[in-house]
Enzyme design. Sequence first.
Site, PDB file in Angstrom:
ATOM      1  N   HIS A  84       2.170  -5.651   4.842  1.00 44.76           N
ATOM      2  CA  HIS A  84       2.044  -6.025   6.259  1.00 44.76           C
ATOM      3  C   HIS A  84       0.960  -7.086   6.472  1.00 44.76           C
ATOM      4  CE1 HIS A  84      -1.070  -2.720   6.801  1.00 44.76           C
ATOM      5  NE2 HIS A  84      -1.549  -3.581   7.673  1.00 44.76           N
ATOM      6  N   ASP A 220       3.422  -0.465   0.465  1.00 41.19           N
ATOM      7  CA  ASP A 220       2.843  -1.519   1.305  1.00 41.19           C
ATOM      8  C   ASP A 220       1.927  -2.453   0.499  1.00 41.19           C
ATOM      9  OD1 ASP A 220       1.986  -3.037   3.425  1.00 41.19           O
ATOM     10  OD2 ASP A 220       1.472  -1.336   4.713  1.00 41.19           O
ATOM     11  N   SER A 654      -6.965  -2.730   5.847  1.00 42.34           N
ATOM     12  CA  SER A 654      -5.652  -2.830   5.213  1.00 42.34           C
ATOM     13  C   SER A 654      -5.738  -3.724   3.993  1.00 42.34           C
ATOM     14  CB  SER A 654      -4.626  -3.405   6.186  1.00 42.34           C
ATOM     15  OG  SER A 654      -4.122  -2.388   6.973  1.00 42.34           O
TER      16      SER A 654
HETATM   17  N1  ARG Z   1      -0.808   1.044  11.226  1.00 42.63           N
HETATM   18  C1  ARG Z   1      -1.158   0.030  10.278  1.00 42.63           C
HETATM   19  C2  ARG Z   1      -2.211  -0.900  10.869  1.00 42.63           C
HETATM   20  O1  ARG Z   1      -2.815  -0.579  11.826  1.00 42.63           O
HETATM   21  C3  ARG Z   1       0.036  -0.709   9.783  1.00 42.63           C
HETATM   22  C4  ARG Z   1       0.695  -1.632  10.747  1.00 42.63           C
HETATM   23  C5  ARG Z   1       1.860  -2.402  10.193  1.00 42.63           C
HETATM   24  N2  ARG Z   1       3.022  -1.577   9.950  1.00 42.63           N
HETATM   25  C6  ARG Z   1       3.979  -1.296  10.884  1.00 42.63           C
HETATM   26  N3  ARG Z   1       4.970  -0.511  10.542  1.00 42.63           N
HETATM   27  N4  ARG Z   1       3.949  -1.809  12.096  1.00 42.63           N
HETATM   28  O2  ARG Z   1      -2.289  -2.081  10.780  1.00 42.63           O
HETATM   29  N1  GLU Z   2      -3.135  -0.826   9.123  1.00 41.24           N
HETATM   30  C1  GLU Z   2      -4.505  -1.135   9.418  1.00 41.24           C
HETATM   31  C2  GLU Z   2      -4.843  -2.579   9.108  1.00 41.24           C
HETATM   32  O1  GLU Z   2      -3.998  -3.442   9.180  1.00 41.24           O
HETATM   33  C3  GLU Z   2      -5.377  -0.194   8.681  1.00 41.24           C
HETATM   34  C4  GLU Z   2      -5.193   1.116   9.257  1.00 41.24           C
HETATM   35  C5  GLU Z   2      -6.366   1.525  10.079  1.00 41.24           C
HETATM   36  O2  GLU Z   2      -6.487   1.103  11.236  1.00 41.24           O
HETATM   37  O3  GLU Z   2      -7.130   2.298   9.501  1.00 41.24           O
HETATM   38  O4  GLU Z   2      -5.969  -2.932   8.859  1.00 41.24           O
END
Ligand code: ARG
Ligand code: GLU
Length: 719
Positions: A84, A220, A654
Amino acid sequence: MKKLLLSFIVLMSFSLQLRADEGMWIPMLLQSNEKDMQEMGMNITVDDIYSINHSSMKDAVVLFGGGCTGEIVSDQGLLLTNHHCGFDWIQHHSTVEHDYLTDGFWAMSFEEELPCPGLTAVMLKSMEDVTERVLEGVTKETSNEERTKIVNENIKKIKEEAEANTDYQVVIKPFYHGNQYFMIYNEVFKDVRMVGTPPSNIGKFGGDTDNWVWPRHTGDFSIFRIYVSPEGKAVEYSEDNVPYKPNYHFPISLKGAEKDDFTFVFGYPARTNEYLPAVAVNQEANVIYPVSVDLRGKILNIYNKHQEKDPKVRIQYASKHAHLGNGWKKWMGVVEGINNFKGIQKKKNFDEKFTEWAYKSRQRGAYLNLISDFEKLYAEYEPYRLATTYLSETALNIEILTFAAEFNKLAKVTKETSQEEIDQMIAAAKEATKVFFKDYYQPIDEEVAVAMLSEYIANQPADFRPELLNTIVNKYNDVQAYVDELFAKTMFTSEEDVNKFLDEFKASKAKKLAKDPALMAYNDVMDFYLNNIRTKTTDLNNQISDLQRVFMRGQMEYHAERNPEKMMYPDANFTLRVTYGKIGGFSPRDAVTYKHFTTLDGIMQKENPDIYDYVVTDRLRELYENKDYGRYADKDGSMHVAFIAGNHTTGGNSGSPILNADGHLLGLNFDRTWEGTMSDLIYDPSICKNISVDIRYVLFIVDKYAGATRLVDEMTIVE
Ligand code: ARG
Ligand code: GLU
């Protein structure tokens, strides 16, 4: 009796003392954690993690693309990050003939690695405390306003001096809400190339459905490489550039990890707010987030309805859905977590203790009225913050309005504007038009417009309404009627009309453009925001940060008296940090326990060829059926996919390396469990867990699934 018991419990749990796994530590100051880390199982020293005298792990961690973390895993600058995090570049390089999002991409030679103009990897070279110099001239008597001025001037001067003596990028950042300042020297790598990515049904497996959720089965990751000039300089892309030789790269462990094993995460957390007073946390969790969650929930429902009906719309709105859905889901978790954890009460108890403590010494005069001052300011702030939230979650999610805004410059063209400038504006507008219509579905936008404008009118007082909304109420008395007319009259719903208008554009047409109802609506909302809301919020924000700086200083003194050997950690601010914790599952609610790892079996259980998020390719199924995992299988014989641990991470982490007791790579951090997303405001080790993809699954996909064995051959593998 009940009351007595209650106050006893309250007394026992008042202190927001640092808990075992809490904290995002400045690597340069990690000494004060070394004992703790070693007692938890770490086999190395903090000098191995951060040193400016010899190579150390910090030489292998970068800020990737300005918003994520990446780590170097070979002596040829090979870089791992999340799928991502690489997503925009994967999309950038994808075409109908080469759809890397769907099919994945693997460079089978250096020549096939794809340049990504604009992508950077930033590596910290060193940092130093410049607090004294930044605060030079600030005294007890200095007013807040004056202080800001002095601090800004000092920062500018220190930065310029430093820049004159170095090729590195120089950044000066406040820590502890402005109680300490560090100057950081960075090397900015500008030639970063795309090397490999799994198909989305591996890299994004589970999609938005599984986002923030444990158990998780997402591969990921994506792979990039840093290039430098033949002399080793960080320069822009050139054909002559060569792979970067880092001072350090992470060895990779194929041993896996057990429950309770020590781990640490090294990366770039963006923003946390762990030291707010109760009133602030309450406003965030019980006033602001519920509004955002509610409004976004309504928009996402509209998206879902249309996305389910039409596969083309599903693709068009995938990224918009992901973007809105990420915050929506996270904030729900924050609200639920804070309430389950009695977070507000805990904060209140601390605020009270703190004030009591302040009364105990003459020296603590600055802290006496802090909490009540906060309460006054936040009360004043609340309606303005709500209005800001309403405006951004409603008006700015009406696509036709934000698209029209791209034409604002053209609408202001006069006879004096040069043809060259006009041509540039037209070119930019044409590009925006192409991008917009590729992913635009008008029925969604109309429905969103009706729903969101109605919400705004229903929930915001009349004096917080932009003129436009008052007109709707008074003239149309019906949001639908207004929206119908808006969409019927604006030119911005037709790509053909917009392009024709641009082709024929001349200065005399600017006035007509400025009268387009969508552009007028956007400007009306924006003017209202700038004049009636933002001036006020900026002012209140400044006052709140001044108080917060004093409150932070007080909390540090309070903490130091009780815990002299362990420092407090500063809130995340997009600087390099180390956090550590143990691997392990948790119990999110009554009768439910989560194991700490998932396997390929789970992917097969979730598989569903009819649901986009859960498609499994034949190739992966074949490897699974033959248990063809090679050396990447766990000793239990299965293929481990993801695992959770008690590391205090946040957005920006991330792609961060998660390392074992020896500093060997175990996986890549990519998410948190949503029960624990409150950790940005209050950390509770029993439910705040970070989610990582197992490095063995990553290498299994690279090597066994994709056959990109040349990449694994570059790495240092510890079997
Ligand atoms: N929750 C993660 C973050 O905050 C991953 C976001 C990307 N993935 C998704 N399925 N939208 O960035
Ligand atoms: N998915 C998050 C990012 O893009 C990390 C997850 C979190 O917020 O801990 O940095």
